[in-house]
Enzyme design. Structure first.
Site, PDB file in Angstrom:
ATOM      1  N   ASP A  13      17.014 -39.615   1.384  1.00  0.00           N
ATOM      2  CA  ASP A  13      15.590 -39.411   1.668  1.00  0.00           C
ATOM      3  C   ASP A  13      15.186 -38.046   1.116  1.00  0.00           C
ATOM      4  O   ASP A  13      16.006 -37.131   1.042  1.00  0.00           O
ATOM      5  CB  ASP A  13      15.314 -39.466   3.181  1.00  0.00           C
ATOM      6  CG  ASP A  13      13.934 -40.025   3.503  1.00  0.00           C
ATOM      7  OD1 ASP A  13      13.835 -41.104   4.108  1.00  0.00           O
ATOM      8  OD2 ASP A  13      12.930 -39.385   3.103  1.00  0.00           O
ATOM      9  N   ARG A  24       7.545 -38.622   3.889  1.00  0.00           N
ATOM     10  CA  ARG A  24       6.675 -38.898   5.032  1.00  0.00           C
ATOM     11  C   ARG A  24       6.503 -37.654   5.907  1.00  0.00           C
ATOM     12  O   ARG A  24       5.400 -37.377   6.370  1.00  0.00           O
ATOM     13  CB  ARG A  24       7.253 -40.047   5.864  1.00  0.00           C
ATOM     14  CG  ARG A  24       6.542 -40.258   7.194  1.00  0.00           C
ATOM     15  CD  ARG A  24       5.764 -41.515   7.242  1.00  0.00           C
ATOM     16  NE  ARG A  24       6.648 -42.645   7.094  1.00  0.00           N
ATOM     17  CZ  ARG A  24       6.555 -43.770   7.807  1.00  0.00           C
ATOM     18  NH1 ARG A  24       5.607 -43.912   8.717  1.00  0.00           N
ATOM     19  NH2 ARG A  24       7.375 -44.760   7.608  1.00  0.00           N
ATOM     20  N   THR A  53       6.017 -56.300   1.210  1.00  0.00           N
ATOM     21  CA  THR A  53       5.083 -56.441   2.323  1.00  0.00           C
ATOM     22  C   THR A  53       4.329 -57.764   2.213  1.00  0.00           C
ATOM     23  O   THR A  53       4.000 -58.218   1.111  1.00  0.00           O
ATOM     24  CB  THR A  53       4.089 -55.268   2.384  1.00  0.00           C
ATOM     25  OG1 THR A  53       2.942 -55.661   3.153  1.00  0.00           O
ATOM     26  CG2 THR A  53       3.598 -54.874   1.005  1.00  0.00           C
ATOM     27  N   SER A  92      -4.838 -52.924  -1.185  1.00  0.00           N
ATOM     28  CA  SER A  92      -4.899 -51.461  -1.306  1.00  0.00           C
ATOM     29  C   SER A  92      -4.042 -51.039  -2.490  1.00  0.00           C
ATOM     30  O   SER A  92      -3.223 -51.812  -2.991  1.00  0.00           O
ATOM     31  CB  SER A  92      -4.386 -50.769  -0.038  1.00  0.00           C
ATOM     32  OG  SER A  92      -2.965 -50.775  -0.008  1.00  0.00           O
ATOM     33  N   TYR A 149      -1.618 -48.974  -2.360  1.00  0.00           N
ATOM     34  CA  TYR A 149      -0.237 -49.064  -1.881  1.00  0.00           C
ATOM     35  C   TYR A 149       0.290 -50.499  -2.018  1.00  0.00           C
ATOM     36  O   TYR A 149       1.376 -50.727  -2.551  1.00  0.00           O
ATOM     37  CB  TYR A 149      -0.146 -48.608  -0.416  1.00  0.00           C
ATOM     38  CG  TYR A 149       1.000 -49.239   0.326  1.00  0.00           C
ATOM     39  CD1 TYR A 149       2.318 -48.862   0.043  1.00  0.00           C
ATOM     40  CD2 TYR A 149       0.787 -50.247   1.267  1.00  0.00           C
ATOM     41  CE1 TYR A 149       3.372 -49.466   0.700  1.00  0.00           C
ATOM     42  CE2 TYR A 149       1.836 -50.845   1.927  1.00  0.00           C
ATOM     43  CZ  TYR A 149       3.138 -50.459   1.640  1.00  0.00           C
ATOM     44  OH  TYR A 149       4.180 -51.069   2.273  1.00  0.00           O
ATOM     45  N   HIS A 150      -0.454 -51.474  -1.513  1.00  0.00           N
ATOM     46  CA  HIS A 150       0.005 -52.857  -1.609  1.00  0.00           C
ATOM     47  C   HIS A 150       0.175 -53.279  -3.064  1.00  0.00           C
ATOM     48  O   HIS A 150       1.090 -54.019  -3.405  1.00  0.00           O
ATOM     49  CB  HIS A 150      -0.966 -53.795  -0.876  1.00  0.00           C
ATOM     50  CG  HIS A 150      -0.942 -53.638   0.618  1.00  0.00           C
ATOM     51  ND1 HIS A 150      -1.921 -52.966   1.309  1.00  0.00           N
ATOM     52  CD2 HIS A 150      -0.048 -54.040   1.553  1.00  0.00           C
ATOM     53  CE1 HIS A 150      -1.623 -52.968   2.600  1.00  0.00           C
ATOM     54  NE2 HIS A 150      -0.505 -53.616   2.781  1.00  0.00           N
ATOM     55  N   LYS A 164       3.534 -52.356  -4.411  1.00  0.00           N
ATOM     56  CA  LYS A 164       4.594 -53.284  -4.019  1.00  0.00           C
ATOM     57  C   LYS A 164       4.569 -54.547  -4.893  1.00  0.00           C
ATOM     58  O   LYS A 164       5.613 -55.134  -5.188  1.00  0.00           O
ATOM     59  CB  LYS A 164       4.431 -53.686  -2.549  1.00  0.00           C
ATOM     60  CG  LYS A 164       4.620 -52.540  -1.563  1.00  0.00           C
ATOM     61  CD  LYS A 164       6.094 -52.244  -1.320  1.00  0.00           C
ATOM     62  CE  LYS A 164       6.284 -51.415  -0.071  1.00  0.00           C
ATOM     63  NZ  LYS A 164       7.697 -51.108   0.215  1.00  0.00           N
ATOM     64  N   ASN A 178       1.443 -50.615  17.476  1.00  0.00           N
ATOM     65  CA  ASN A 178       1.923 -49.298  17.930  1.00  0.00           C
ATOM     66  C   ASN A 178       0.750 -48.396  18.310  1.00  0.00           C
ATOM     67  O   ASN A 178       0.777 -47.708  19.331  1.00  0.00           O
ATOM     68  CB  ASN A 178       2.751 -48.621  16.829  1.00  0.00           C
ATOM     69  CG  ASN A 178       4.155 -49.215  16.710  1.00  0.00           C
ATOM     70  OD1 ASN A 178       4.533 -50.095  17.490  1.00  0.00           O
ATOM     71  ND2 ASN A 178       4.919 -48.747  15.736  1.00  0.00           N
ATOM     72  N   ARG A 179      -0.274 -48.394  17.462  1.00  0.00           N
ATOM     73  CA  ARG A 179      -1.435 -47.535  17.719  1.00  0.00           C
ATOM     74  C   ARG A 179      -2.178 -47.981  18.972  1.00  0.00           C
ATOM     75  O   ARG A 179      -2.582 -47.165  19.796  1.00  0.00           O
ATOM     76  CB  ARG A 179      -2.350 -47.571  16.493  1.00  0.00           C
ATOM     77  CG  ARG A 179      -3.279 -46.371  16.390  1.00  0.00           C
ATOM     78  CD  ARG A 179      -4.040 -46.374  15.071  1.00  0.00           C
ATOM     79  NE  ARG A 179      -4.864 -47.570  14.954  1.00  0.00           N
ATOM     80  CZ  ARG A 179      -5.022 -48.270  13.823  1.00  0.00           C
ATOM     81  NH1 ARG A 179      -4.392 -47.910  12.725  1.00  0.00           N
ATOM     82  NH2 ARG A 179      -5.787 -49.343  13.798  1.00  0.00           N
ATOM     83  N   THR A 228      -8.908 -49.144  18.721  1.00  0.00           N
ATOM     84  CA  THR A 228      -9.772 -49.099  17.537  1.00  0.00           C
ATOM     85  C   THR A 228      -9.609 -50.364  16.689  1.00  0.00           C
ATOM     86  O   THR A 228      -8.750 -50.438  15.816  1.00  0.00           O
ATOM     87  CB  THR A 228      -9.448 -47.847  16.687  1.00  0.00           C
ATOM     88  OG1 THR A 228      -8.032 -47.801  16.480  1.00  0.00           O
ATOM     89  CG2 THR A 228      -9.872 -46.581  17.404  1.00  0.00           C
ATOM     90  N   VAL A 229     -10.455 -51.349  16.975  1.00  0.00           N
ATOM     91  CA  VAL A 229     -10.480 -52.590  16.194  1.00  0.00           C
ATOM     92  C   VAL A 229     -11.433 -52.394  15.018  1.00  0.00           C
ATOM     93  O   VAL A 229     -12.592 -52.019  15.216  1.00  0.00           O
ATOM     94  CB  VAL A 229     -10.934 -53.765  17.084  1.00  0.00           C
ATOM     95  CG1 VAL A 229     -11.180 -55.014  16.248  1.00  0.00           C
ATOM     96  CG2 VAL A 229      -9.907 -54.019  18.176  1.00  0.00           C
TER      97      VAL A 229
END
Lengths: 392, 392
Positions: A31, A35, A145, A180, A182-183, A186, A241-242, A254-255
């Site tokens: 690593d 991050r 993903t 996105s 990022y996507h 991938k 998680n959020r 936050t939806v």
């Protein structure tokens, strides 16, 4: 087996390293703390306190279990680093989490977008060349993903689809419509890896993973020093998680938009098991196979309601709030992806339950004094501002 | 119209710049001489003598026609360059040839592979951000390649295919199976551009071009100083151009493997017309459309036979030689790509004929004393050598 974990300091990379180490494999973790640096720049951090480096983590691991995990602190963009770790460790399997993993991060601005694609695509190309030159029989288990597929109006298959067209037929890569930058990176990886298998004869399993939730695994529970990171901010925090964290600290859930956005989800312990199943059942030489790695699908609003229900039972006052969607995405759409290949290999899913959500509340409460409130609301917008309209 | 030509110094970029200039458009050409540098490194050069820089070429253009073409000598990887040219020129159309265009170049080794993907993908991302921020109504006409599709066992459509699957239907990007790291870079571009249209509302036409042949256009013929480059080496030379040169100098025609590899082809004058048709009939805001840009399809052996026939009639002793294929590709396959969209816009193809091949012989003979023989035979191999097999 000699298993190289790329991105071994991450939310999933560190638990995966411990998981394989505890099962008798020789593990080496690489690593470069991308991050951690991104968090430091943004002024955010993991909810859970984590040790400051991979050497510190593997030292604690040795103290707790007597087991060794090798470490390389280095960047996949630097060929010398990649070449050296392949020459010295001679991996039989490579588990590749070593990428910038955030959609919002990739959409912040041009610099973050081009960094994300350079980092992910070129880092992975370096890994493929290292395999071709130094470990042609090794098996690449790459984390992709489910977001690569987007939300087409047909059933999503696992990587490939048989198309009948004008009286002929072929099985071809499933078309991709990622949402996105990022996507997109991938998707680029997928094409590059497929090529390396087709043309160079490498073997790879691409795990198109859903959204992972959870905070603990069998190994993180052995000692507080073995905790993995837990992100809840708008850049690195993912939906469930959020929401759990928001419920604990009394922040509205936050939806984004209507909340009809449906995705695949899985528990972090199932991620470890899926990766293990892929490693223990390698692809054939020249084979590029894709597994859709998730256990259940939920809409964002489903999830918010489940957290609301579990929170209420737990005694938390939970409010669900619909925000203007910062992303450009369908808020109501068809979604039916196949996900049988990992079940066929023996996956026994840990499904989402009120008990699981409550156990997350408990784990989060332990560290709720560490929450930084400033970075929970979304600020990244999917559309870059047009500058010239004011200048002309 | 204000038309920005990216890669305006290239085989197609320079004739395209002159073509639009002569038709009354305001043209600005950008190039950083990537191809010239790659030739210099390899010890190869254009068969045709070309002026040493874009300013020298546009000066000659002004002297011959009285018309101005603007110039930027710069790299699309440098954001300041891209930003400045968009701010100052305010393009209404962008014709994007500005990439490393060679499959063999991308397969030389790891450095050339990662350079090709970085250069092409990040350069194009910079263009997309410049459009989003500074020219959101402009139309991007991007040169893709038919090689993005590979050789699937079904008919190839123009960019998108309607798939009926499990009782539902959607029109999705046509699956891609490219055959080199360069072709992969174009697939990555296609996904990035599609995203920019879907999510940011940009407009683009992706021209998936076949193999271009020919040495002269209406504008290059005006004056010898206006010649475009003509490549015949193994890295930048493409099939028919290389065969014609080989016939003229008495070199065997180099057919790779069986020669059943079938591709789409078009005359350079049709390239200019196709690009013009795309520019004059722009995509809608938010639309990403794909045209398959070729006029005829041939197998490599078909082409070699046609050059053999034309050469014999012309009095050249032509030999066809089958070489061991340096590429990894199917040498016999189904191939039936659609190519009607440009015809619908008014393209009138210049088909391959013995007369055309003879005119190429004549043009090549004029410069045959410049041929460098060393770099005609293929030396780049599609499979990187495995190093560890000797080391273990």
């Amino acid at each position: 087996m000699r298993i190289l974990i790329l991105g071994g300091d991450g939310y999933l990379g560190w638990p995966t390293s411990m998981h394989f180490s505890r099962r008798g494999h020789e593990v080496h973790a690489l690593d470069d703390y991308l991050r951690r640096r991104a968090h430091a720049e943004a002024g955010t951090t993991s909810l859970t306190p984590i040790l400051p480096s991979l050497p510190a983590r593997t030292k604690a691991w040795r103290e707790v279990t007597g087991l060794e995990i090798g470490v390389t602190e280095g960047d996949l963009l630097e060929w010398e680093v990649v070449e050296r770790v392949f020459q010295e460790f001679q991996p039989e399997a490579i588990v590749h989490y070593g990428e910038m993993p955030s959609a919002p991060y990739s959409m912040i601005d041009r610099e973050h977008a081009t960094f994300t694609q350079t980092n992910n695509v070129i880092g992975t190309l370096n890994v493929l060349f290292a395999m071709a030159e130094l470990a042609p029989d090794a098996h690449l288990v790459k984390l992709g993903t489910m977001g690569e597929y987007g939300t087409p109006n047909i059933d999503i298959e696992e990587g490939f689809i048989t198309i009948d067209h004008n009286g002929r037929s072929d099985t071809l890569p499933f078309p991709k419509m990622p949402g996105s930058v990022y996507h997109l990176s991938k998707v680029h990886d997928s094409h590059n890896i497929h090529f390396a298998c087709r043309i160079w004869g490498l073997r790879s399993t691409d795990l198109n993973q859903g959204v992972v939730y959870g905070i603990e695994t069998d190994e993180t529970k052995l000692d507080p020093r073995l905790a993995t990171r837990f992100d809840y901010d708008e850049v690195f925090g993912t939906a469930l998680n959020r929401f759990c964290l928001q419920a604990v600290i009394g922040h509205p859930l936050t939806v984004y938009g209507k909340g009809g956005q449906t995705r695949g989800y899985l528990n972090i312990v199932d991620t470890l098991r899926c990766v293990e199943l892929a490693v223990l059942n390698p692809a054939e030489a020249g084979e590029y196979r894709v597994f859709n790695q998730f256990t259940e699908q939920f809409s964002i609003l489903d999830l918010a309601r489940q957290v609301h229900e579990a929170g209420t039972a737990y005694g938390l006052p939970v409010e669900v709030r619909h925000l203007e969607n910062p992303r450009v995405e369908s808020e109501e759409h068809y979604y039916n992806p196949a996900h049988t290949k990992l079940l066929d290999l023996g996956l026994e899913p840990h499904l989402l339950s009120e008990t699981l959500i409550e156990s997350m509340f408990v784990a989060i409460e332990r560290h709720s004094d560490r929450v930084i409130l400033d970075h929970i609301m979304p600020s990244t917008r999917w559309r870059p501002p047009a500058r010239e309209r004011t200048r002309r």
